[in-house]
Design a protein around this motif. Structure first.
Motif, mmCIF file in Angstrom:
data_model
loop_
_atom_site.group_PDB
_atom_site.id
_atom_site.type_symbol
_atom_site.label_atom_id
_atom_site.label_comp_id
_atom_site.label_asym_id
_atom_site.label_seq_id
_atom_site.Cartn_x
_atom_site.Cartn_y
_atom_site.Cartn_z
ATOM 1 N N ASN A 99 107.209 16.153 84.499
ATOM 2 C CA ASN A 99 105.820 16.488 84.155
ATOM 3 C C ASN A 99 104.985 15.238 83.929
ATOM 4 O OD1 ASN A 99 106.423 15.523 81.537
ATOM 5 N ND2 ASN A 99 107.309 17.526 81.034
ATOM 6 N N ILE A 100 103.718 15.476 83.678
ATOM 7 C CA ILE A 100 102.763 14.381 83.569
ATOM 8 C C ILE A 100 103.020 13.509 82.332
ATOM 9 C CG2 ILE A 100 100.951 15.566 82.272
ATOM 10 C CD1 ILE A 100 100.307 13.862 85.531
ATOM 11 N N GLN A 101 103.575 14.110 81.265
ATOM 12 C CA GLN A 101 103.826 13.329 80.044
ATOM 13 C C GLN A 101 104.909 12.268 80.308
ATOM 14 O OE1 GLN A 101 103.547 16.671 80.029
ATOM 15 N NE2 GLN A 101 101.804 16.987 78.668
ATOM 16 N N VAL A 102 105.980 12.701 80.981
ATOM 17 C CA VAL A 102 107.057 11.757 81.299
ATOM 18 C C VAL A 102 106.515 10.681 82.244
ATOM 19 C CG1 VAL A 102 109.324 11.492 82.382
ATOM 20 C CG2 VAL A 102 108.856 13.477 80.933
ATOM 21 N N ALA A 103 105.690 11.109 83.206
ATOM 22 C CA ALA A 103 105.113 10.153 84.162
ATOM 23 C C ALA A 103 104.290 9.110 83.420
ATOM 24 C CB ALA A 103 104.249 10.889 85.179
ATOM 25 N N TYR A 104 103.549 9.557 82.392
ATOM 26 C CA TYR A 104 102.712 8.630 81.631
ATOM 27 C C TYR A 104 103.585 7.598 80.902
ATOM 28 C CZ TYR A 104 98.588 6.939 79.234
ATOM 29 O OH TYR A 104 97.564 6.148 78.808
ATOM 30 N N LEU A 105 104.685 8.091 80.339
ATOM 31 C CA LEU A 105 105.619 7.187 79.656
ATOM 32 C C LEU A 105 106.184 6.169 80.645
ATOM 33 C CD1 LEU A 105 107.768 9.324 77.177
ATOM 34 C CD2 LEU A 105 106.217 7.423 76.683
ATOM 35 N N LEU A 106 106.506 6.633 81.844
ATOM 36 C CA LEU A 106 107.050 5.732 82.870
ATOM 37 C C LEU A 106 106.019 4.679 83.285
ATOM 38 C CD1 LEU A 106 109.051 8.284 85.023
ATOM 39 C CD2 LEU A 106 110.003 6.350 83.751
ATOM 40 N N LEU A 131 101.259 3.789 92.751
ATOM 41 C CA LEU A 131 100.775 5.082 92.255
ATOM 42 C C LEU A 131 99.483 5.469 92.974
ATOM 43 C CD1 LEU A 131 101.464 4.850 88.414
ATOM 44 C CD2 LEU A 131 102.833 5.940 90.169
ATOM 45 N N ALA A 132 98.568 4.493 93.064
ATOM 46 C CA ALA A 132 97.286 4.775 93.730
ATOM 47 C C ALA A 132 97.500 5.148 95.193
ATOM 48 C CB ALA A 132 96.383 3.548 93.627
ATOM 49 N N PHE A 136 107.806 10.666 100.917
ATOM 50 C CA PHE A 136 107.007 9.547 100.360
ATOM 51 C C PHE A 136 107.842 8.676 99.423
ATOM 52 C CE2 PHE A 136 106.192 10.258 95.838
ATOM 53 C CZ PHE A 136 106.670 11.547 95.671
ATOM 54 N N GLY A 137 108.901 9.259 98.859
ATOM 55 C CA GLY A 137 109.711 8.555 97.851
ATOM 56 C C GLY A 137 110.451 7.344 98.374
ATOM 57 N N TRP A 138 110.591 7.238 99.706
ATOM 58 C CA TRP A 138 111.321 6.092 100.256
ATOM 59 C C TRP A 138 110.696 4.755 99.852
ATOM 60 C CZ3 TRP A 138 116.044 6.760 101.110
ATOM 61 C CH2 TRP A 138 116.538 7.903 101.731
ATOM 62 N N SER A 139 109.365 4.711 99.727
ATOM 63 C CA SER A 139 108.748 3.432 99.357
ATOM 64 C C SER A 139 109.148 3.045 97.925
ATOM 65 C CB SER A 139 107.227 3.474 99.515
ATOM 66 O OG SER A 139 106.684 4.487 98.727
ATOM 67 N N PHE A 140 109.318 4.067 97.038
ATOM 68 C CA PHE A 140 109.757 3.805 95.663
ATOM 69 C C PHE A 140 111.205 3.290 95.680
ATOM 70 C CE2 PHE A 140 106.498 5.670 92.821
ATOM 71 C CZ PHE A 140 105.663 6.228 93.784
ATOM 72 N N ILE A 141 112.024 3.946 96.531
ATOM 73 C CA ILE A 141 113.431 3.562 96.591
ATOM 74 C C ILE A 141 113.578 2.162 97.191
ATOM 75 C CG2 ILE A 141 115.630 4.134 97.746
ATOM 76 C CD1 ILE A 141 115.060 7.018 97.008
ATOM 77 N N ILE A 155 113.515 1.561 86.446
ATOM 78 C CA ILE A 155 113.362 2.860 85.763
ATOM 79 C C ILE A 155 112.052 3.514 86.216
ATOM 80 C CG2 ILE A 155 112.978 3.955 83.513
ATOM 81 C CD1 ILE A 155 114.825 1.771 82.325
ATOM 82 N N PHE A 156 111.001 2.690 86.315
ATOM 83 C CA PHE A 156 109.688 3.211 86.730
ATOM 84 C C PHE A 156 109.743 3.772 88.162
ATOM 85 C CE2 PHE A 156 105.950 1.838 89.280
ATOM 86 C CZ PHE A 156 105.006 2.736 88.811
ATOM 87 N N PHE A 157 110.254 2.959 89.105
ATOM 88 C CA PHE A 157 110.244 3.384 90.518
ATOM 89 C C PHE A 157 111.097 4.647 90.723
ATOM 90 C CE2 PHE A 157 109.254 -1.210 91.472
ATOM 91 C CZ PHE A 157 107.987 -0.961 91.968
ATOM 92 N N LEU A 158 112.296 4.652 90.149
ATOM 93 C CA LEU A 158 113.183 5.795 90.384
ATOM 94 C C LEU A 158 112.785 6.978 89.515
ATOM 95 C CD1 LEU A 158 116.557 3.829 90.688
ATOM 96 C CD2 LEU A 158 115.063 4.650 92.511
ATOM 97 N N GLY A 159 112.357 6.668 88.269
ATOM 98 C CA GLY A 159 111.979 7.743 87.344
ATOM 99 C C GLY A 159 110.803 8.559 87.848
ATOM 100 N N MET A 160 109.815 7.889 88.462
ATOM 101 C CA MET A 160 108.620 8.588 88.938
ATOM 102 C C MET A 160 108.972 9.708 89.924
ATOM 103 S SD MET A 160 105.645 8.009 87.868
ATOM 104 C CE MET A 160 104.859 6.932 86.699
ATOM 105 N N LEU A 161 110.061 9.511 90.667
ATOM 106 C CA LEU A 161 110.426 10.493 91.698
ATOM 107 C C LEU A 161 111.050 11.749 91.094
ATOM 108 C CD1 LEU A 161 111.932 8.029 94.318
ATOM 109 C CD2 LEU A 161 109.675 9.091 94.334
ATOM 110 N N VAL A 162 111.548 11.612 89.845
ATOM 111 C CA VAL A 162 112.184 12.788 89.226
ATOM 112 C C VAL A 162 111.453 13.225 87.953
ATOM 113 C CG1 VAL A 162 114.487 12.368 90.171
ATOM 114 C CG2 VAL A 162 113.817 11.231 88.052
ATOM 115 N N ALA A 163 110.293 12.587 87.690
ATOM 116 C CA ALA A 163 109.554 12.946 86.464
ATOM 117 C C ALA A 163 109.188 14.433 86.508
ATOM 118 C CB ALA A 163 108.307 12.084 86.345
#
Ligand SMILES: O=C(O)C(=O)C[C@]1(C(=O)O)C=C[C@@H](O)C=C1
Length: 476
Positions: free
Chosen positions: A91-98, A23-24, A156-161, A81-89
């Motif tokens: 809004n910020i609330q869903v991102a926080y949950l992830l 994330l950072a 940038f999402g490739w690193s998550f994938i 779920i975290f890695f893939l979810g972050m790419l389709v989150a």
């Protein structure tokens, strides 16, 4: 099988290393994705800490009951779920949950993995320290991956994938593998608590739990403030300031490898903890009080080499050995204290930095001193631990000396045999044998074992006679 299992467990921690900083490392891209400023993305990162804090105790205790493997799968699933979810989150609330889900993933992996390594037996401390090496590898590779995606104008999402893919492949590698039985008292740990008073047990338990806090705080505080300290207090340039953190990382990776080697050589874990915490404190004091550039560089390296060499993992290992029947719960407790550090240190040092950045870093001296005091307390309270493994080490060492002495005895016996042959005296000398046995009784400090030793000497002298006779027959 055992090696395959270890490798898969380490692979998870390579991905966890990526998860720690992904994330950072992608703050700008994520900010654009969610259309929020950087500060808000940084707020999302704090969700990981919340997830850890909620999950460690619960998952740790549950992993004692429902099996390590399930919890490792839970951790891997949550991370996916975290890695893939972050790419389709959206809004910020869903991102926080992830982010919270990532914290849960971290807890589930830890409660399943550290415990499994102890249950696998062998040099379990060394294995748990290697976990740290794989995390560092992930933390080392991700920035390179992010930079090369950026340089090639790729998404940038490739690193998550990439991270999710490694986990999915690892899931299939792990699926057929058998895990050791949970919470069996390892024979090597027998007798660890023996002879300790209740008060001592409480002191050791509290000290080790607090060490979960201090050992984590020591590293977090340093990595958070050292760069700013170098620019503002030591007036170093931008690159030189960042270089201090790189030196710390290089030190850390070297430290983990050295620690792995030392533990394989069966160095006493607690003695190592005392020395390493002391060295970390000294190098920190050098950075705080002696402002000579080359010395600061050296001290940053040594701080990484000692404070980030896996001393937290070794502390946990000692803790697990003391509670072999509730390892999951103990892992949960230890890391809950650690998570509490990652939460409170930024707050406390943020407040201190309003006075001065130097005050923020100097706070680490306090943490380092507390850490050292805690390991010294545990070391003194536990004393010299007589476990099965340590007693066997003593026996092996003594056997080495005994064999050397027996070789010398046989040389002397050979000479006696030759001299007796010259004057045609028989090999057997019963009177002399009685005298040897009487000498054994006279030299033995424990009269209860005299008959056993005399029996051993009977065998030694019978072998000596046989040796002398063989020499006579063979004429050599
Ligand atoms: O002292 C001797 O005469 C030896 O040969 C040595 C030795 C021994 O091993 O100590 C061996 C055989 C004898 O019966 C008595 C003693």
């Amino acid at each position: 099988m055992r090696q395959r299992l270890s490798l898969s467990l380490y692979l998870n921690y390579f991905v966890h290393g990526i998860g720690l900083i992904i994330l950072a490392q992608n703050m700008e891209s994520l900010g654009k994705l969610w259309q929020t400023p950087l500060a808000t993305v940084s707020y999302v990162i704090s969700g990981v800490g919340i997830g850890r804090l909620i999950a460690y105790l619960i998952l740790g205790a549950l992993s004692d009951r429902y099996g390590r493997k399930n919890f490792i799968f839970l951790g891997m699933g949550c991370y996916c779920i975290f890695f893939l979810g972050m790419l389709v989150a959206p809004n910020i609330q869903v991102a926080y949950l992830l982010a919270i889900v990532a914290g849960i993933a971290n807890s589930a992996l830890d409660s399943g993995t550290y415990t499994t390594f102890v249950e696998l037996g062998g040099s379990e401390s060394a294995s748990n320290v290697l976990i740290k090496a794989f995390m560092s590898l992930g933390e080392f590779i991700l920035p390179l991956l992010v930079a090369s995606l950026e340089n090639n104008s790729l998404w940038f999402g490739w690193s998550f994938i990439f991270a999710a893919l490694v986990l999915i492949i690892n899931f299939f590698l792990l699926l057929p593998l058998k895990f050791p039985k949970a919470n069996q008292t390892q024979s090597a740990m027998l007798g660890t608590w023996k002879g300790l008073s209740k008060a001592k047990k409480i002191i050791i338990t509290v000290a080790l739990a607090l060490y979960g806090y201090t050992s984590m705080a020591l590293m977090i505080l340093f990595t958070q403030w050292i760069t700013m300290y170098a620019t503002e207090v030591l007036h170093m340039g931008n690159i030189a300031s960042h270089f201090l953190l790189s030196l710390y990382s290089i030190g850390s990776i070297s430290g983990v490898l050295i620690m792995f080697w030392l533990l394989h050589k069966h160095f006493s874990e607690l003695t190592l903890l005392v020395y390493l915490n002391a060295a970390a404190l000294i190098s920190l004091a050098i950075i705080c009080f002696i402002h000579i550039t080359w010395l600061t560089h050296l001290a940053a390296f040594i701080f990484g080499l000692t404070a980030a060499s896996g001393i937290m993992q070794v502390g946990l290992n000692t803790f697990l050995k003391l509670y072999p029947r509730t390892k999951g719960l103990i892992t949960g407790i230890f890391f809950t204290f650690g998570s509490f550090a990652s939460f409170t240190i930024p707050v406390v040092t943020g407040w201190l930095s309003q006075k001065s950045v130097a005050a923020a870093l100097e706070f680490d001296l306090l943490i380092g001193s507390a850490s050292l005091i805690l390991v010294v307390i545990v070391r003194i309270a536990l004393g010299h631990q007589k476990t099965l493994a340590s007693s066997r080490r003593t026996v092996s060492l003594l056997d080495k000396i005994i064999v050397r002495l027996l070789v010398r005895r046989f040389k002397a016996v050979k000479t006696i045999g030759l001299l007796k042959e010259e004057v045609k005296v028989p090999v057997l000398d019963s009177k002399r044998e009685e005298k040897v046995k009487a000498n054994v009784a006279a030299n033995c400090s424990d009269q209860k074992i005299v008959p056993y030793l005399q029996e051993i000497y009977g065998t030694i002298m019978a072998s000596s006679r046989k040796y002398q006779e063989d020499k006579r027959q063979n004429n050599d």
